[in-house]
Design an enzyme around this catalytic site. Sequence first.
Site, PDB file in Angstrom:
ATOM      1  N   SER A  76       0.841  -1.203   0.000  1.00 53.89           N
ATOM      2  CA  SER A  76       0.000   0.000   0.000  1.00 53.89           C
ATOM      3  C   SER A  76       0.870   1.244   0.000  1.00 53.89           C
ATOM      4  O   SER A  76       2.002   1.221   0.469  1.00 53.89           O
ATOM      5  CB  SER A  76      -0.852   0.022   1.274  1.00 53.89           C
ATOM      6  OG  SER A  76      -0.010   0.294   2.394  1.00 53.89           O
ATOM      7  N   ASP A  77       0.310   2.320  -0.511  1.00 51.70           N
ATOM      8  CA  ASP A  77       0.975   3.596  -0.236  1.00 51.70           C
ATOM      9  C   ASP A  77       0.816   3.801   1.267  1.00 51.70           C
ATOM     10  O   ASP A  77      -0.022   3.173   1.914  1.00 51.70           O
ATOM     11  CB  ASP A  77       0.344   4.739  -1.050  1.00 51.70           C
ATOM     12  CG  ASP A  77       1.284   5.949  -1.106  1.00 51.70           C
ATOM     13  OD1 ASP A  77       1.136   6.777  -2.009  1.00 51.70           O
ATOM     14  OD2 ASP A  77       2.184   6.035  -0.236  1.00 51.70           O
ATOM     15  N   TRP A  78       1.601   4.660   1.791  1.00 52.61           N
ATOM     16  CA  TRP A  78       1.679   4.771   3.252  1.00 52.61           C
ATOM     17  C   TRP A  78       0.380   5.339   3.813  1.00 52.61           C
ATOM     18  O   TRP A  78       0.077   6.518   3.609  1.00 52.61           O
ATOM     19  CB  TRP A  78       2.888   5.625   3.630  1.00 52.61           C
ATOM     20  CG  TRP A  78       4.143   4.825   3.861  1.00 52.61           C
ATOM     21  CD1 TRP A  78       4.975   4.894   4.955  1.00 52.61           C
ATOM     22  CD2 TRP A  78       4.726   3.836   3.008  1.00 52.61           C
ATOM     23  NE1 TRP A  78       6.035   4.042   4.820  1.00 52.61           N
ATOM     24  CE2 TRP A  78       5.903   3.350   3.635  1.00 52.61           C
ATOM     25  CE3 TRP A  78       4.376   3.300   1.764  1.00 52.61           C
ATOM     26  CZ2 TRP A  78       6.709   2.369   3.078  1.00 52.61           C
ATOM     27  CZ3 TRP A  78       5.176   2.317   1.200  1.00 52.61           C
ATOM     28  CH2 TRP A  78       6.324   1.862   1.835  1.00 52.61           C
ATOM     29  N   GLY A  79      -0.367   4.462   4.431  1.00 55.04           N
ATOM     30  CA  GLY A  79      -1.646   4.872   4.992  1.00 55.04           C
ATOM     31  C   GLY A  79      -2.781   4.756   4.014  1.00 55.04           C
ATOM     32  O   GLY A  79      -3.860   5.281   4.240  1.00 55.04           O
ATOM     33  N   ALA A  80      -2.578   4.029   2.927  1.00 59.73           N
ATOM     34  CA  ALA A  80      -3.616   3.963   1.894  1.00 59.73           C
ATOM     35  C   ALA A  80      -4.669   2.900   2.176  1.00 59.73           C
ATOM     36  O   ALA A  80      -5.703   2.865   1.527  1.00 59.73           O
ATOM     37  CB  ALA A  80      -2.975   3.685   0.534  1.00 59.73           C
TER      38      ALA A  80
END
Length: 753
Positions: free
Chosen positions: A228-232
């Site tokens: 995931s993108d960071w916090g996605a």
Amino acid sequence: MEKRINDLIANMTLEEKASLCSGVGAWHTKAIERLDIPAIMMSDGPHGLRKVIEDDENGNQTLESVCFPPAVNLASSWDRDLVKQVGQILGETCQAEGISIILGPAANIKRSPLCGRNFEYFSEDPYLSSEMANAHITGVQSQGVGTSLKHFAANNQEHMRMSINAHIDERTLREIYLNSFERSVKEAKPWTLMCAYNKINDIFCSEHQELLTGILRDEWGYEGLVVSDWGAVNERVDALQAGLELEMPSSDGIGEKKIIEAVKAGILKESTLDHAVRMILNLVFKALENKRTFHAYDKNQDHSKAQKVAEESMVLLRNKDHILPIKESKKIAVIGEFAKKPRYQGGGSSHIKSFKVDTPLDEIKKLATDADVEYAQGYDINTDEIDNTYIEEAKEKAQQSELTIVFAGLPERYESEGYDRTHLKLPPNHNRLIEEVAKVQENIIVVLSNGSPVEIPWINSVKGILEAYLGGQGMGRAVANLIFGKSNPCGKLAETFAVRLNHNPSYLNFPGEGDQVHYAEGIFVGYRYYEKKEINPLFPFGFGLSYTSFDYSQLRADKTEITDEETLQVSFKVKNTGKMQGKEIVQLYVAKPETKIIRPLKELKGFAKVELEPGQEKAVTIELNKRSFAYYNTAIKDWHVESGDYHILIGASSADIRLQTTVSVTSTVKIKPFYHRNTTIGELMEDPKAKPVIEQMAQQITKGMGLSDISKENPAIALNMVRYLPLRGLINFSKGAFTEAILEEILDKLNRN
Ligand code: GLC
């Protein structure tokens, strides 16, 4: 390896499996000491190693590194081999610093010039973007380090990036926004893909089953892992089921807990979890297998490479009266604080702590040894306020000079990860400076440092414009070498510079409204739009000047007719007709003038960069295949070639076509039409098989429509008048002659043959 992984999974507890599906901290996968599973580290890129070495109270400290030019420059080089070399150096640096995956490249399409992260993306064109991404990935991974192709997909704005819902029709998604990833996934095989924050058509990318599994795995055959993108991650269990194996960063046990509960509740099959664990272990052990003990890399050597890359990527936009390269000048004024404090990279996660930075002023002084070089600040990079003291001082220096070089552009506060621009203007104090200096000096060269296109209102008041973009830490020497002619500019634009923002195709729908954005321009992104609408840009896609000149000749294709299952070799010659060594970026576009499909006038389908000594000529060959001619047909959910003649255009830019030839392409894929009660008379008349059936019925149809008098005189006109009549309409107008039963019979006959 497979057996080892299967044995490990067989020995894991549910808790251990779930724990592997989230990171530790911001940069590591989880280790399981009991099972001898180590952690691996990942770090940002994509144009330099941003390794966080400590997270102390005043934020994180990153390792000093070499800041290469970002993607906007790499793409402007159009040089696959050069970008691959950058990747190799990044991979080497990662190996030396214990990093197993570098978080890049970013291959999102530049839908709007306002996007704050355009500096980190390659192009408005998916073919160029994917070729550059392929080179980057191949370079990094050749060093035994993985990449994370990002942000999958359609992360084309920073505004509300973590919640925005991008509404994109299927053909546009396929031909533009996924195309840039598809070719990289299939050809360069990145170890990981990073899913984007945003939604596509109402579903978060992080839990988009069709995107992460249907398309990425089932259709494209991707065998790597999705992070995931960071916090996605929105819902961890939904994400895992959709095909997102690794959540980053750590969610402090929240993600793991949800997975454990879902398995226990029977909501999540443990086999699904096992599959994710298998992907993660594959990645971890692959990284370990590829670890190499690298000698300490040489940052100074890499700095020189960064400077060379900058030189190869900057774009000469204007050179009136051949003011460039600078001949011997006795008095040079260098104006603008960017000359001392250069803007050479973008803001956000890609920001590098450069171990050294060339400043343009110093580098100009080193080369202009026999000249008197005067400096004036011109503006304060920390404000937009016009300071007349600065202006007057700059005018005085300019007036006293024989030649004035102004450094202008976009300060970091104008564009970055995390926010978009709202206009294309340069800071008012930069524009005013140039306008005022132009009143007292006609020999002006402007060097621009900006991550994305700007409006250039003073374009006719200056003689030279060099688009340096964000040239990395070596940009100072690169600019000096180019303007003094130690090297010849050879970059070309990978995006269009519009005259005004409201000319841009996304203008009416950027950045959207609330948390909704509609890609209403469809496939008409960038030059695809400007050309179709005949809107002249300030500078067209693929444009760039040189200190020398090139001649193109002898275009030929190895066949004049092909099927969509064959390849076509297109060759031509390029000659350096000037007096200076140079590199020319030649571009191949494909056009289909006669078409039933809504399509751009032409599309980039090949390019090469050719180095030529004065007088030297070289042959260039570019191979085309089905995808060079195909559009995405949503009816058959596949790429399809419309049979017919195609123009092959060879250009020095999208607006400067030098050679053209025609090839006939025949599709081997027959699209079988499916007729139904609302198929129109006209559609049937266009089908050679269906036409006789309709003509037989012509009397009935026209009589039923009260057109028999016209029909007697000229049946074709009568049928034309009913061309948009759906078949079902015949029932109401045929006074019983044409019934539902007859309709079904006809449809059955038509659909059978
Ligand atoms: C950021 C960026 C992504 C980056 C990641 C780690 O939010 O979107 O490109 O790699 O987080 O810093």
